[in-house]
Design a protein around this motif. Structure first.
Motif, short mmCIF file in Angstrom:
data_model
loop_
_atom_site.label_atom_id
_atom_site.label_comp_id
_atom_site.label_asym_id
_atom_site.label_seq_id
_atom_site.Cartn_x
_atom_site.Cartn_y
_atom_site.Cartn_z
N LYS A 224 -0.90 -4.03 0.09
CA LYS A 224 -0.47 -3.40 -1.30
C LYS A 224 -0.51 -4.49 -2.18
O LYS A 224 -0.80 -4.14 -3.31
N ARG A 225 -0.19 -5.81 -1.82
CA ARG A 225 -0.34 -6.86 -2.82
C ARG A 225 -1.87 -7.32 -3.10
O ARG A 225 -1.93 -7.91 -4.19
N MET A 226 -2.86 -6.67 -2.30
CA MET A 226 -4.15 -7.34 -2.48
C MET A 226 -4.51 -6.52 -3.62
O MET A 226 -4.25 -5.49 -3.70
N SER A 227 -5.55 -7.01 -4.37
CA SER A 227 -6.10 -6.43 -5.59
C SER A 227 -6.88 -5.26 -5.19
O SER A 227 -7.82 -5.20 -4.14
N GLN A 228 -6.68 -4.31 -5.97
CA GLN A 228 -7.74 -2.86 -5.80
C GLN A 228 -9.10 -3.25 -6.03
O GLN A 228 -9.98 -2.39 -5.73
N ARG A 229 -9.53 -4.47 -6.59
CA ARG A 229 -10.93 -4.61 -6.86
C ARG A 229 -11.71 -5.01 -5.90
O ARG A 229 -12.84 -5.39 -5.89
N GLY B 268 4.72 5.35 3.47
CA GLY B 268 3.82 4.52 2.35
C GLY B 268 2.89 3.84 2.68
O GLY B 268 2.48 2.87 2.26
N LEU B 269 2.14 4.33 3.95
CA LEU B 269 1.08 3.49 4.52
C LEU B 269 -0.11 3.38 3.63
O LEU B 269 -0.55 4.54 3.09
N PRO C 133 -5.36 2.34 17.39
CA PRO C 133 -4.97 3.68 16.99
C PRO C 133 -3.27 4.07 16.83
O PRO C 133 -2.92 4.92 16.16
N ALA C 134 -2.82 3.24 17.58
CA ALA C 134 -1.17 3.16 17.61
C ALA C 134 -0.50 2.54 16.23
O ALA C 134 0.37 3.14 15.57
N LEU C 135 -1.24 1.92 15.62
CA LEU C 135 -0.98 1.42 14.22
C LEU C 135 -0.87 2.31 13.33
O LEU C 135 0.13 2.40 12.49
N LYS C 136 -1.71 3.31 13.32
CA LYS C 136 -1.97 4.30 12.26
C LYS C 136 -0.45 5.38 12.64
O LYS C 136 -0.01 6.08 11.74
N ARG C 137 -0.16 5.44 13.85
CA ARG C 137 0.92 6.50 14.32
C ARG C 137 2.34 5.85 14.03
O ARG C 137 3.37 6.61 14.38
N THR C 138 2.59 4.67 13.77
CA THR C 138 3.76 4.10 13.57
C THR C 138 4.45 4.77 12.43
O THR C 138 3.87 5.05 11.43
N ASP C 139 5.89 4.94 12.44
CA ASP C 139 6.72 5.65 11.54
C ASP C 139 6.84 4.92 10.43
O ASP C 139 8.12 4.52 10.10
N ILE C 140 5.90 4.50 9.58
CA ILE C 140 6.14 3.68 8.23
C ILE C 140 5.68 4.43 7.20
O ILE C 140 4.53 5.19 6.70
#
Length: 464
Positions: A143-148, A184-185, A175-182
């Motif tokens: 999230k802190r990285m530039s969108q560019r 605003g991924l 695959p488990a990284l995406k299934r983590t209950d976080i």
């Protein structure tokens, strides 16, 4: 005990010392109830199938160490999972109790139930604590990285798989990284994960295809080999690459927006970055395409002329000196950890004796750090500019600077800090050092110069 043999006390001492460093648990192999009712067996500090040999006049060697770290709890009916689904050394080393290499096998002995429970608890810590915390930290970094930034730039900056390994997370948990209950991924993180999964599937299938192809070529007669055209092999690789990328994308996406073409597949389920996909496949397989081939990949119409070259991939033999450097580093930290009892005892003595004792301890720690530094330098010769080696070497130099600034006049503290900051966002060894110093992680990340550590260390050359 019936088939296990431990007849070398000298080698057994060395194995026990190595097991303590790795946090591997000693256990009774082949233990059974004897006639007296006591448990009999052979105490080993490694998996039961490891072999130690004495070489006359040259010490000892140990072989068959593939199962040194304990396996995960098996699931399903797939046989042999205890041979390859192992916990990472970083996770084992950070565990609160030592773990048995022979957990979840028939070699664990009388205490196998306890060994299994301890390994299962370590695995639960990985899934319920380490993995969610890692996803939260890496998501904040993205999230802190530039969108560019392009996805290739973002992936190189994040170093996803490298940082997973540093935290003790196996790549099979991608695959488990995406299934983590976080909540605003970041969508860009989902894209990085998707792309890495696809790239690894493509790599595995492509390697299997090329091995089968080489086996077929080796069976050719002399006449067949003389008439063999390498252009045919190039066409086969490209055709297989087209099919593999599309199939891997289909398997990775949870839903398909449409089957009208490659663009519809790529746009679905968080996305796959084609530019990053080609970049990662090239890194992992040595297959390099023309720059203009990117547009063709999206439509699955690569041709043999798009293939520039196929280079052999070699795993660098840097592991031994790198692990030796880590072991020496941790040994040095034992002398740096505060000991209140020893401090009170020292206060009762004269200040001169106390100072002399501390100086001796500091000199010993510095000597170990110096040897560890040489080990990291040796590892860099085998794998130049490796971020993991550079990170740990930078932390080591920083620790030496804090230990004895007056003894190491030529050491630049900022170089160690900046190398750590520029190579990773996770703290691995630094956490150990900070714990003994009582300082915060943020105090160790103030450097502003790029690449100075490599220049001071004399590393040569410059990959993944």
């Amino acid at each position: 005990g019936r088939t296990s043999l431990n007849s070398s006390p000298a080698l057994d001492i060395k194995r026990k010392q190595a097991a303590q460093i790795l946090n591997v648990k000693g256990h009774m192999e082949g233990s059974r109830k004897g006639s007296s009712g006591e448990v009999e067996g052979t105490m080993v500090h490694a998996p039961c199938d490891v072999e130690g040999h004495a070489i006359q006049g040259r010490g000892h060697v140990i072989i068959d160490t593939a199962r040194t770290f304990p396996p995960e709890k098996p699931f399903g009916a797939k046989p042999g999972m205890h041979l390859h689904n192992l916990l990472r050394p970083e996770l084992v080393r950070s565990n609160g109790v030592p773990l048995s290499s022979d957990a979840f096998t028939s070699f664990g002995g009388a205490d196998n139930t306890l060994h299994n429970k301890e390994v299962e608890q370590a695995q639960q810590r990985l899934l319920c604590e380490i993995l969610p915390n890692f996803v939260l930290a890496i998501n904040q970094r993205v999230k802190r990285m530039s969108q560019r930034m392009t996805f290739v730039q973002l992936a190189d900056e994040i170093s996803l798989t490298h940082n997973m390994h540093m935290e003790g997370i196996n790549v099979r948990y991608l695959p488990a990284l995406k299934r983590t209950d976080i909540h605003g991924l970041d969508p860009r993180l989902c894209t990085l994960i998707n792309t890495e999964i696809v790239a690894r599937k493509a790599k595995n299938r492509l390697r299997a295809y090329m091995r089968a192809k080489q086996a077929l070529i080796s069976s050719y007669t002399a006449h067949d080999k003389s008439s063999y055209n390498s252009a045919d092999e190039a066409r086969g690789i490209v055709q297989f690459l087209n099919l593999t990328i599309v199939a891997a994308c289909l398997q990775t996406c949870e839903s398909i927006a449409g089957l009208g073409g490659g663009h519809a597949i790529i746009a679905s389920a968080g996305g796959v970055s084609i530019s990053l996909l080609i970049h990662r496949i090239s890194q992992m397989t040595g297959i390099y395409l023309q720059p203009h081939a990117l547009e063709k990949v999206e439509d699955g119409v690569l041709a043999s002329e798009d293939l520039v070259e196929v280079l052999p991939k070699v795993k660098y033999i840097h592991t031994v000196p790198f692990q030796e450097g880590l072991a020496l580093y941790y040994m040095s930290l034992r002398g740096l950890e505060p000991n209140p009892a020893a401090d009170r005892s020292r206060d009762l003595r004269t200040s001169t004796n106390g100072t002399a004792s501390q100086d001796t301890q500091d000199k010993r720690s510095d000597a170990l750090l110096s040897i560890a530094s040489e080990k990291f330098r040796e590892a860099l010769r085998a794998k130049p500019d490796d971020p993991q080696i550079l990170t740990h070497w930078g932390i080591l130099l920083l620790q030496r600077a804090r230990l004895h600034t007056s003894m190491i006049a030529g050491l630049d503290k900022a170089a160690g800090e900046e190398t750590f900051e520029s190579n990773t966002g996770h703290h691995a060894l630094l956490n150990s050092a900070e714990g003994s110093e009582g300082e915060s992680d943020e105090e160790a990340q103030d450097g502003q110069t790029q690449g100075r550590l490599v220049n001071s260390g004399g590393a040569e050359g410059s990959r993944d």
